[in-house]
Design an enzyme around this catalytic site. Structure first.
Site, short mmCIF file in Angstrom:
data_model
loop_
_atom_site.label_atom_id
_atom_site.label_comp_id
_atom_site.label_asym_id
_atom_site.label_seq_id
_atom_site.Cartn_x
_atom_site.Cartn_y
_atom_site.Cartn_z
N LYS A 1 0.83 -1.21 0.00
CA LYS A 1 0.00 0.00 0.00
C LYS A 1 0.87 1.27 0.00
CE LYS A 1 -2.25 -1.35 3.68
NZ LYS A 1 -1.53 -2.63 3.87
N THR A 2 1.90 1.27 0.86
CA THR A 2 2.79 2.44 0.91
C THR A 2 3.51 2.59 -0.43
OG1 THR A 2 3.13 1.96 3.24
CG2 THR A 2 4.67 3.50 2.23
N ASP B 1 -1.95 6.55 6.29
CA ASP B 1 -1.91 5.12 6.59
C ASP B 1 -2.81 4.84 7.80
OD1 ASP B 1 -1.07 2.56 6.23
OD2 ASP B 1 0.96 2.83 6.98
N THR C 1 -5.98 -1.66 6.84
CA THR C 1 -6.00 -3.12 6.87
C THR C 1 -7.40 -3.59 7.25
OG1 THR C 1 -5.21 -2.92 9.14
CG2 THR C 1 -3.57 -3.48 7.48
N ARG D 1 6.45 -8.29 1.58
CA ARG D 1 7.39 -7.95 2.67
C ARG D 1 7.99 -9.22 3.27
NH1 ARG D 1 4.82 -4.29 6.39
NH2 ARG D 1 5.75 -2.64 5.15
N1 LIG Z 1 3.91 -5.39 -6.04
C1 LIG Z 1 5.13 -5.33 -5.53
N2 LIG Z 1 6.20 -5.54 -6.29
C2 LIG Z 1 7.44 -5.52 -5.74
N3 LIG Z 1 7.69 -5.28 -4.44
C3 LIG Z 1 6.65 -5.05 -3.66
C4 LIG Z 1 5.32 -5.05 -4.14
N4 LIG Z 1 4.49 -4.79 -3.13
C5 LIG Z 1 5.25 -4.62 -2.05
N5 LIG Z 1 6.55 -4.78 -2.35
C6 LIG Z 1 7.66 -4.71 -1.41
O1 LIG Z 1 7.20 -5.15 -0.13
C7 LIG Z 1 7.65 -4.29 0.89
C8 LIG Z 1 6.45 -3.85 1.72
O2 LIG Z 1 5.60 -3.03 0.95
P1 LIG Z 1 4.81 -1.79 1.58
O3 LIG Z 1 5.62 -1.13 2.66
O4 LIG Z 1 4.36 -0.93 0.46
O5 LIG Z 1 3.58 -2.53 2.22
P2 LIG Z 1 2.31 -1.91 3.00
O6 LIG Z 1 1.11 -2.59 2.46
O7 LIG Z 1 2.34 -0.43 2.93
O8 LIG Z 1 2.56 -2.39 4.47
P3 LIG Z 1 1.99 -1.72 5.84
O9 LIG Z 1 0.52 -1.90 5.82
O10 LIG Z 1 2.69 -2.54 6.90
O11 LIG Z 1 2.44 -0.27 5.83
C9 LIG Z 1 8.41 -3.16 0.20
O12 LIG Z 1 9.78 -3.43 0.32
C10 LIG Z 1 8.08 -3.26 -1.25
O13 LIG Z 1 9.22 -3.07 -2.01
#
Ligand SMILES: Nc1ncnc2c1ncn2[C@@H]1O[C@H](COP(=O)(O)OP(=O)(O)OP(=O)(O)O)[C@@H](O)[C@H]1O
Length: 358
Positions: free
Chosen positions: A67-68, A112, A161, A220
């Site tokens: 998401k981030t 977030d 989430t 992740r």
């Molecule tokens: N579609 C994707 N392709 C490549 N790498 C990804 C992808 N999605 C996520 N990642 C990798 O996974 C890791 C976590 O992603 P991210 O921080 O964006 O998750 P999030 O959903 O925001 O988590 P949270 O809810 O804990 O903040 C990052 O290092 C990112 O590079």
């Protein structure tokens, strides 16, 4: 306990720096989530063509699904700056007013954990999202006056989430809502190979597939398991990650062949051995494994449900036939076992219907 779990999708301190290094920077480099990517691309490019700020975007889905990363990509695709904050950081409406009133034209605001924002701030956000205005309240009590203040047109990217916990009026103000699902092993394999390339890790294709398969559908976790198998290969071998080395490392870290870790197995084992396979309430189950209900609900359960090992019913948590099989236990003859859904819920709906029978 979360921070210590290898397969927890929550971000650890080590993850922070690595996450940043491994994040894809453009929509084209974002792997998987085809539909979300395509829809988002249309939203962004049509706004760019018309020279308008795009609709507000709501991203829902479990931790670590990207998401981030998507919020950063949205800002990059629009060529605009990104401001990052989170629901828990906004305790009062004034905190939000301070952020909103300093946004520049077209800026992307990433909020977030939007479901954890304070109520008065939520109401301020409604007005800001719709009319690009905030009412700043001056004074207290009967003499208090609201002074309207115009703010720059911005794009809000909210992440949650728990989509089911968002109030309807807030959800309705997003022009585009995307649910991010768990990734397929083949997609995670591409992510593992890409990350290995960026980190300079030599990894065989079968080893990448092994890591991907045990990553609970979460990028992740895939990136974290990759780092652990790399450590193992560096210390116990010549640094090249082969399938055998990956398997040995994952065994050492107690990540089993389906990607279940100690907590997942503890939850299943308690459900089977202490409660005869259920139904049992979430809180009772959580206490029996020494965890917070939210940890069991958000961290362990979605994956167990997706794997068809556990079902969440209105009467409580119930183990499926596959759960008994996975732990090598025999169900009692009286058990009427659900077969498991096999798929993750498409929305947060399961969280909504679940009534806690404790
Ligand atoms: N579609 C994707 N392709 C490549 N790498 C990804 C992808 N999605 C996520 N990642 C990798 O996974 C890791 C976590 O992603 P991210 O921080 O964006 O998750 P999030 O959903 O925001 O988590 P949270 O809810 O804990 O903040 C990052 O290092 C990112 O590079």
């Amino acid at each position: 306990m979360n921070e210590e779990r290898l397969v927890s999708a929550e971000q650890s301190v080590e993850d922070q720096a690595i996450d940043a290094a491994l994040r894809p920077k453009q929509l084209d480099d974002f792997i998987g989530q085809e539909r979300v990517r395509e829809q988002l691309s249309l939203v962004l490019h049509s706004a760019l063509r018309r020279g308008r700020t795009p609709d507000h975007v709501l991203l829902s889905g479990g931790p670590g699904l990207g998401k981030t990363t998507l919020a950063m990509i949205i800002a990059a695709e629009l060529g605009k700056p990104l401001r990052i904050t989170s629901g828990p950081a906004i305790e009062r409406a004034g905190d939000l007013a301070a952020v909103l009133s300093t946004l520049s034209e077209g800026e992307v605001l990433f909020l977030d954990e939007i479901h954890r924002m304070a109520r008065p701030a939520e109401e301020m956000l409604y007005l800001a999202m719709e009319d690009f205005r905030v009412d700043v309240v001056v004074g207290k009590g009967p003499g208090a006056t609201a002074i309207p203040l115009d703010i720059a047109r911005f794009t809000l990217v909210g992440a949650t989430t728990r989509a089911g916990m968002l109030p309807g009026p807030l959800r309705d103000r997003f022009g585009f809502t995307a649910h991010m699902d768990f990734y397929e092993p083949a997609e995670l394999e591409v992510i593992v190979r890409r990350s290995a390339g960026l980190l300079g890790v030599r990894i065989d294709d079968e080893a990448a597939a092994e890591v991907a398969f045990r990553s609970r559908g979460t990028p992740r976790i895939a990136n974290r398991l990759l780092r652990r198998v790399r450590d193992y290969a560096e210390v116990r071998a010549d640094g090249r990650v082969t399938r055998e080395l990956a398997r040995a490392a994952l065994k050492l870290y107690e990540v089993d062949e389906e990607g279940l870790d100690r907590l997942d197995r503890a939850v299943l084992r308690a459900l089977l051995t202490k409660f005869g396979g259920g139904p049992v309430g979430l809180s009772t189950l959580a206490v029996s494994v020494g965890e917070e209900p939210e940890t069991v609900e958000v961290v362990a359960e979605p994956f167990l449900v997706r794997q068809g090992l556990l079902a969440r019913t209105a009467r409580g948590r119930v183990a499926t036939a596959a759960a008994w099989e996975h732990l090598g236990l025999t169900p009692p003859p009286s058990a009427g076992l659900p077969t498991g859904t096999g798929a993750a819920p498409a929305t947060g709906a399961l969280f909504d219907v679940d009534t806690e029978p404790d």
